[in-house]
Design a protein around this motif. Sequence first.
Motif, PDB file in Angstrom:
ATOM      1  N   GLY A   1       9.765   8.400   5.159  1.00 17.88           N
ATOM      2  CA  GLY A   1       9.774   9.582   4.311  1.00 17.88           C
ATOM      3  C   GLY A   1      10.850   9.557   3.249  1.00 17.88           C
ATOM      4  O   GLY A   1      11.295   8.508   2.787  1.00 17.88           O
ATOM      5  N   MET A   2      11.283  10.749   2.852  1.00 14.67           N
ATOM      6  CA  MET A   2      12.254  10.920   1.782  1.00 14.67           C
ATOM      7  C   MET A   2      13.666  10.571   2.250  1.00 14.67           C
ATOM      8  O   MET A   2      14.008  10.745   3.412  1.00 14.67           O
ATOM      9  CB  MET A   2      12.235  12.374   1.283  1.00 14.67           C
ATOM     10  CG  MET A   2      10.902  12.834   0.713  1.00 14.67           C
ATOM     11  SD  MET A   2      10.497  12.026  -0.856  1.00 14.67           S
ATOM     12  CE  MET A   2      11.824  12.649  -1.898  1.00 14.67           C
ATOM     13  N   LYS A   3      14.479  10.118   1.291  1.00 15.32           N
ATOM     14  CA  LYS A   3      15.892   9.870   1.578  1.00 15.32           C
ATOM     15  C   LYS A   3      16.700  11.108   1.189  1.00 15.32           C
ATOM     16  O   LYS A   3      16.495  11.695   0.122  1.00 15.32           O
ATOM     17  CB  LYS A   3      16.401   8.663   0.792  1.00 15.32           C
ATOM     18  CG  LYS A   3      17.885   8.346   1.038  1.00 15.32           C
ATOM     19  CD  LYS A   3      18.428   7.349   0.036  1.00 15.32           C
ATOM     20  CE  LYS A   3      17.832   5.984   0.228  1.00 15.32           C
ATOM     21  NZ  LYS A   3      18.430   4.980  -0.695  1.00 15.32           N
ATOM     22  N   PHE A   4      17.616  11.497   2.066  1.00 13.84           N
ATOM     23  CA  PHE A   4      18.514  12.609   1.783  1.00 13.84           C
ATOM     24  C   PHE A   4      19.945  12.094   1.761  1.00 13.84           C
ATOM     25  O   PHE A   4      20.297  11.174   2.505  1.00 13.84           O
ATOM     26  CB  PHE A   4      18.390  13.706   2.845  1.00 13.84           C
ATOM     27  CG  PHE A   4      17.046  14.379   2.867  1.00 13.84           C
ATOM     28  CD1 PHE A   4      16.700  15.282   1.883  1.00 13.84           C
ATOM     29  CD2 PHE A   4      16.131  14.099   3.867  1.00 13.84           C
ATOM     30  CE1 PHE A   4      15.464  15.904   1.898  1.00 13.84           C
ATOM     31  CE2 PHE A   4      14.894  14.711   3.897  1.00 13.84           C
ATOM     32  CZ  PHE A   4      14.556  15.624   2.907  1.00 13.84           C
ATOM     33  N   GLU A   5      20.751  12.702   0.910  1.00 17.27           N
ATOM     34  CA  GLU A   5      22.150  12.291   0.833  1.00 17.27           C
ATOM     35  C   GLU A   5      22.906  12.780   2.060  1.00 17.27           C
ATOM     36  O   GLU A   5      22.743  13.923   2.492  1.00 17.27           O
ATOM     37  CB  GLU A   5      22.807  12.851  -0.433  1.00 17.27           C
ATOM     38  CG  GLU A   5      22.310  12.205  -1.722  1.00 17.27           C
ATOM     39  CD  GLU A   5      23.113  12.650  -2.921  1.00 17.27           C
ATOM     40  OE1 GLU A   5      24.103  13.396  -2.722  1.00 17.27           O
ATOM     41  OE2 GLU A   5      22.764  12.263  -4.045  1.00 17.27           O
ATOM     42  N   GLN A   6      23.711  11.876   2.595  1.00 14.07           N
ATOM     43  CA  GLN A   6      24.556  12.235   3.730  1.00 14.07           C
ATOM     44  C   GLN A   6      25.620  13.215   3.249  1.00 14.07           C
ATOM     45  O   GLN A   6      26.262  12.981   2.225  1.00 14.07           O
ATOM     46  CB  GLN A   6      25.226  10.976   4.288  1.00 14.07           C
ATOM     47  CG  GLN A   6      26.192  11.230   5.432  1.00 14.07           C
ATOM     48  CD  GLN A   6      25.511  11.100   6.773  1.00 14.07           C
ATOM     49  OE1 GLN A   6      24.363  11.507   6.915  1.00 14.07           O
ATOM     50  NE2 GLN A   6      26.197  10.538   7.729  1.00 14.07           N
ATOM     51  N   PRO A   7      25.814  14.342   3.957  1.00 15.54           N
ATOM     52  CA  PRO A   7      26.889  15.264   3.563  1.00 15.54           C
ATOM     53  C   PRO A   7      28.221  14.543   3.515  1.00 15.54           C
ATOM     54  O   PRO A   7      28.551  13.753   4.396  1.00 15.54           O
ATOM     55  CB  PRO A   7      26.866  16.324   4.678  1.00 15.54           C
ATOM     56  CG  PRO A   7      25.485  16.262   5.227  1.00 15.54           C
ATOM     57  CD  PRO A   7      25.073  14.819   5.125  1.00 15.54           C
ATOM     58  N   ALA A   8      28.973  14.768   2.452  1.00 18.29           N
ATOM     59  CA  ALA A   8      30.246  14.072   2.268  1.00 18.29           C
ATOM     60  C   ALA A   8      31.259  14.487   3.334  1.00 18.29           C
ATOM     61  O   ALA A   8      31.325  15.642   3.735  1.00 18.29           O
ATOM     62  CB  ALA A   8      30.806  14.362   0.884  1.00 18.29           C
ATOM     63  N   SER A   9      32.030  13.530   3.793  1.00 18.17           N
ATOM     64  CA  SER A   9      33.127  13.813   4.703  1.00 18.17           C
ATOM     65  C   SER A   9      34.371  13.115   4.167  1.00 18.17           C
ATOM     66  O   SER A   9      34.278  12.193   3.350  1.00 18.17           O
ATOM     67  CB  SER A   9      32.802  13.315   6.122  1.00 18.17           C
ATOM     68  OG  SER A   9      32.581  11.922   6.124  1.00 18.17           O
ATOM     69  N   TYR A  10      35.524  13.575   4.631  1.00 17.50           N
ATOM     70  CA  TYR A  10      36.776  13.051   4.106  1.00 17.50           C
ATOM     71  C   TYR A  10      37.712  12.672   5.244  1.00 17.50           C
ATOM     72  O   TYR A  10      37.713  13.299   6.303  1.00 17.50           O
ATOM     73  CB  TYR A  10      37.462  14.104   3.212  1.00 17.50           C
ATOM     74  CG  TYR A  10      36.674  14.433   1.967  1.00 17.50           C
ATOM     75  CD1 TYR A  10      36.907  13.780   0.764  1.00 17.50           C
ATOM     76  CD2 TYR A  10      35.677  15.410   1.998  1.00 17.50           C
ATOM     77  CE1 TYR A  10      36.182  14.085  -0.374  1.00 17.50           C
ATOM     78  CE2 TYR A  10      34.941  15.717   0.869  1.00 17.50           C
ATOM     79  CZ  TYR A  10      35.205  15.051  -0.321  1.00 17.50           C
ATOM     80  OH  TYR A  10      34.484  15.351  -1.438  1.00 17.50           O
ATOM     81  N   LYS A  11      38.455  11.606   5.018  1.00 21.42           N
ATOM     82  CA  LYS A  11      39.509  11.244   5.954  1.00 21.42           C
ATOM     83  C   LYS A  11      40.812  11.133   5.173  1.00 21.42           C
ATOM     84  O   LYS A  11      40.815  10.790   3.982  1.00 21.42           O
ATOM     85  CB  LYS A  11      39.188   9.939   6.672  1.00 21.42           C
ATOM     86  CG  LYS A  11      39.138   8.710   5.780  1.00 21.42           C
ATOM     87  CD  LYS A  11      38.858   7.462   6.619  1.00 21.42           C
ATOM     88  CE  LYS A  11      38.811   6.217   5.744  1.00 21.42           C
ATOM     89  NZ  LYS A  11      38.561   4.997   6.556  1.00 21.42           N
ATOM     90  N   TYR A  12      41.904  11.431   5.837  1.00 22.05           N
ATOM     91  CA  TYR A  12      43.212  11.439   5.187  1.00 22.05           C
ATOM     92  C   TYR A  12      43.982  10.185   5.578  1.00 22.05           C
ATOM     93  O   TYR A  12      44.049   9.819   6.754  1.00 22.05           O
ATOM     94  CB  TYR A  12      43.993  12.689   5.569  1.00 22.05           C
ATOM     95  CG  TYR A  12      43.419  13.946   4.945  1.00 22.05           C
ATOM     96  CD1 TYR A  12      43.817  14.366   3.684  1.00 22.05           C
ATOM     97  CD2 TYR A  12      42.445  14.689   5.618  1.00 22.05           C
ATOM     98  CE1 TYR A  12      43.270  15.503   3.111  1.00 22.05           C
ATOM     99  CE2 TYR A  12      41.889  15.824   5.041  1.00 22.05           C
ATOM    100  CZ  TYR A  12      42.313  16.227   3.786  1.00 22.05           C
ATOM    101  OH  TYR A  12      41.762  17.343   3.212  1.00 22.05           O
ATOM    102  N   VAL A  13      44.527   9.513   4.562  1.00 25.71           N
ATOM    103  CA  VAL A  13      45.297   8.299   4.787  1.00 25.71           C
ATOM    104  C   VAL A  13      46.654   8.464   4.120  1.00 25.71           C
ATOM    105  O   VAL A  13      46.850   9.324   3.252  1.00 25.71           O
ATOM    106  CB  VAL A  13      44.577   7.055   4.215  1.00 25.71           C
ATOM    107  CG1 VAL A  13      43.249   6.844   4.914  1.00 25.71           C
ATOM    108  CG2 VAL A  13      44.370   7.187   2.714  1.00 25.71           C
ATOM    109  N   GLU A  14      47.582   7.627   4.537  1.00 26.53           N
ATOM    110  CA  GLU A  14      48.907   7.663   3.931  1.00 26.53           C
ATOM    111  C   GLU A  14      48.808   7.334   2.455  1.00 26.53           C
ATOM    112  O   GLU A  14      48.067   6.438   2.044  1.00 26.53           O
ATOM    113  CB  GLU A  14      49.843   6.672   4.628  1.00 26.53           C
ATOM    114  CG  GLU A  14      50.067   6.986   6.103  1.00 26.53           C
ATOM    115  CD  GLU A  14      50.760   8.326   6.316  1.00 26.53           C
ATOM    116  OE1 GLU A  14      51.513   8.742   5.413  1.00 26.53           O
ATOM    117  OE2 GLU A  14      50.532   8.977   7.343  1.00 26.53           O
ATOM    118  N   GLY A  15      49.550   8.040   1.650  1.00 25.80           N
ATOM    119  CA  GLY A  15      49.483   7.878   0.205  1.00 25.80           C
ATOM    120  C   GLY A  15      50.216   6.682  -0.338  1.00 25.80           C
ATOM    121  O   GLY A  15      50.282   6.478  -1.540  1.00 25.80           O
TER     122      GLY A  15
END
Length: 281
Positions: A175-189
């Motif tokens: 079927g159709m492709k849907f975009e995965q909901p964005a997620s975020y991870k925090y890393v040292e700057g």
Amino acid sequence: MKQLVLKAILLGTLGITATPAFAVRWFEVELIAFSQKEGAEIREDFSIETGPIPREKRLDLLTKGYNNVGHQACLSGDVKYDPRSVTERFTRQQSSWYCDDNINYVERYEKLPVIPVSEPLDHMQSMYLLAPEQLRFNAIRNKLERQGKNPILHTGWRFPDQSKKRAPNVVVYGGMKFEQPASYKYVEGGQNDSFISLLSSAPQRAIKTQGEDLWELDGTIKIHIRHYLYVTSNFDYRYLTDEGELESARMSQFTRVYSGDIHYLDHPKMGIIFQIRKFKH
């Protein structure tokens, strides 16, 4: 006399070792998965959170079939499957391109083909996908389309008689492709020698992560045999709400079936018609 006894034992041993290769029964399954026609009468709430579908002992037969469709389209000159980079397309518009059969065409689809392609096989060595010409449900698929229902996948595969413990979970998606909901991870700057960094913890920055593709239909089917045929199915059907939010409806069923009968798995959002047939026995 002793030679006759030894010969009889040897022949008996050969017979025993040769038997399993021919004694294992084989079957084929054909299915059509389709989305149900939208109706205002559906009042069920599908927004309830469900856990992930189990991922152990998975067997993916479809990806190669989908890639075969893309490869054939590339060979036929379909510009949607042009493997050249954007720069090459612009500077070498009239040039031909090479269609690599190892390219992952699945990632290029916005909507997967209804019928994955495989060469017609006829062996009983390992599980394999049915070729389009080996499918028998074309009239059923056409009837569904006339009824306003949308076929998502029409395919099938051949498999041996296997116990519940040994049978794999065959991957079924389409079927159709849907975009995965964005997620975020925090890393040292990173390194920061400023006076402020001495007074506080190291700065962090958010990195956007992208998961695997989400398809309209995604799940597994396991078929095992214990006197009868048993089908264990787990599917997620994904769809967009009127507000544009991506939601998922789960369909999980455990069914005892008979070979040769046509069976129907029903759900307010989707349906599956399937048949298990004996193969060479």
